[in-house]
Design a protein around this motif. Sequence first.
Motif, PDB file in Angstrom:
ATOM      1  N   THR A 179       0.854  -1.187   0.000  1.00 41.16           N
ATOM      2  CA  THR A 179       0.000   0.000   0.000  1.00 41.16           C
ATOM      3  C   THR A 179       0.885   1.230   0.000  1.00 41.16           C
ATOM      4  OG1 THR A 179      -1.748   1.192   1.194  1.00 41.16           O
ATOM      5  CG2 THR A 179      -0.115   0.037   2.526  1.00 41.16           C
ATOM      6  N   ALA A 180       0.335   2.340  -0.458  1.00 42.51           N
ATOM      7  CA  ALA A 180       1.095   3.588  -0.454  1.00 42.51           C
ATOM      8  C   ALA A 180       0.888   4.365   0.841  1.00 42.51           C
ATOM      9  CB  ALA A 180       0.672   4.452  -1.644  1.00 42.51           C
ATOM     10  N   THR A 181      -0.083   3.989   1.635  1.00 44.72           N
ATOM     11  CA  THR A 181      -0.427   4.734   2.847  1.00 44.72           C
ATOM     12  C   THR A 181       0.511   4.368   3.997  1.00 44.72           C
ATOM     13  OG1 THR A 181      -2.754   4.752   2.182  1.00 44.72           O
ATOM     14  CG2 THR A 181      -2.263   5.297   4.481  1.00 44.72           C
ATOM     15  N   VAL A 182       1.199   5.353   4.536  1.00 45.23           N
ATOM     16  CA  VAL A 182       2.098   5.138   5.672  1.00 45.23           C
ATOM     17  C   VAL A 182       1.269   5.084   6.951  1.00 45.23           C
ATOM     18  CG1 VAL A 182       4.040   6.125   6.976  1.00 45.23           C
ATOM     19  CG2 VAL A 182       3.980   6.275   4.477  1.00 45.23           C
ATOM     20  N   HIS A 183       1.725   4.297   7.909  1.00 46.18           N
ATOM     21  CA  HIS A 183       0.923   4.061   9.111  1.00 46.18           C
ATOM     22  C   HIS A 183       0.628   5.327   9.913  1.00 46.18           C
ATOM     23  CE1 HIS A 183       4.883   4.273  10.983  1.00 46.18           C
ATOM     24  NE2 HIS A 183       4.317   4.276  12.168  1.00 46.18           N
ATOM     25  N   THR A 184       1.443   6.372   9.732  1.00 45.02           N
ATOM     26  CA  THR A 184       1.213   7.624  10.452  1.00 45.02           C
ATOM     27  C   THR A 184       0.182   8.517   9.775  1.00 45.02           C
ATOM     28  OG1 THR A 184       3.126   8.542   9.289  1.00 45.02           O
ATOM     29  CG2 THR A 184       3.505   7.664  11.513  1.00 45.02           C
ATOM     30  N   ASP A 185      -0.282   8.133   8.584  1.00 45.55           N
ATOM     31  CA  ASP A 185      -1.228   8.964   7.835  1.00 45.55           C
ATOM     32  C   ASP A 185      -2.692   8.619   8.108  1.00 45.55           C
ATOM     33  OD1 ASP A 185       0.875  10.295   6.696  1.00 45.55           O
ATOM     34  OD2 ASP A 185       0.896   9.080   4.865  1.00 45.55           O
ATOM     35  N   VAL A 186      -2.943   7.718   9.031  1.00 41.29           N
ATOM     36  CA  VAL A 186      -4.305   7.276   9.343  1.00 41.29           C
ATOM     37  C   VAL A 186      -4.705   7.809  10.716  1.00 41.29           C
ATOM     38  CG1 VAL A 186      -5.698   5.227   9.888  1.00 41.29           C
ATOM     39  CG2 VAL A 186      -4.208   5.235   7.879  1.00 41.29           C
ATOM     40  N   ASP A 187      -5.988   8.137  10.864  1.00 38.53           N
ATOM     41  CA  ASP A 187      -6.527   8.630  12.139  1.00 38.53           C
ATOM     42  C   ASP A 187      -6.952   7.432  12.993  1.00 38.53           C
ATOM     43  OD1 ASP A 187      -7.771   9.872  14.240  1.00 38.53           O
ATOM     44  OD2 ASP A 187      -9.059  11.150  13.006  1.00 38.53           O
TER      45      ASP A 187
END
Length: 263
Positions: free
Chosen positions: A198-206
């Motif tokens: 995935t392109a989403t880094v773990h710090t970019d999620v609420d």
Amino acid sequence: MLITSPANPRVKAIAGLRRRRVREQERRTVVEGRDELALALDAGVVPELLLLCPDLMADGVLADVLARAEALGVETVHASRAAFEKAAYREGPDGVLAVVPTLQRRPEELTLPDDALVLVCEGVEKPGNLGAMLRTADAAGVDAVVAADPVTDWGNPNTVRASKGTVFSVPVAAASAEATLAWLDGHGIPLVAATPDTATVHTDVDYRGPVAIAVGTESTGLTEALLERAAHRVRIPMAGRVNSLNVATSAAIIVYEAVRQRG
């Protein structure tokens, strides 16, 4: 009572609890080690039996353990070194071993707060990894840890040992992956799935509010069933040549990001 023979039936019965089939049939397991037992007792666990070897115990330990056992009315049996080492499952035992009821709990038996933080471990094979994740869950204040399609059980003595006894302080449960997903849906808990794809880094999620963080096996990761149902798929940035971290390390990194955001 003093047991001197490694062939004693009670010693053999305790040694038999190393096998999962026996643990599940008898609904009993073993807690070995003074620190692990102390945490289990603090969590309200009442042992069925304490097996102690004074020859292996440090000064002052015997009196302390006996006092706690007496307060709970627990049967206490002394064993010779040879007999105790036959019952023990680890090298270098400290002379303290307890037989306790197993942790056979389904997710629906758990009680969660409205903003629950849950850790889901799918198909994790190694008791050491499960134990390490429990220590993280205990330290971070995770509300529950659920083993989805578990390969090992929460009562595995090596899981208990690796968790340092936190398997008794953190609410744990086990179920199939489908049942786990249904339980999360029923409580309105969105799923965040850890995956390198995935392109989403773990710090970019609420992570504020109710949330479940799912990790899978190191070899294959999470199954498609969990990935497809996830509200978010996240990855941990990797600068080296390997494409994954130890599963317990990955869980700790994401869990503590959630703790940071939740204040």
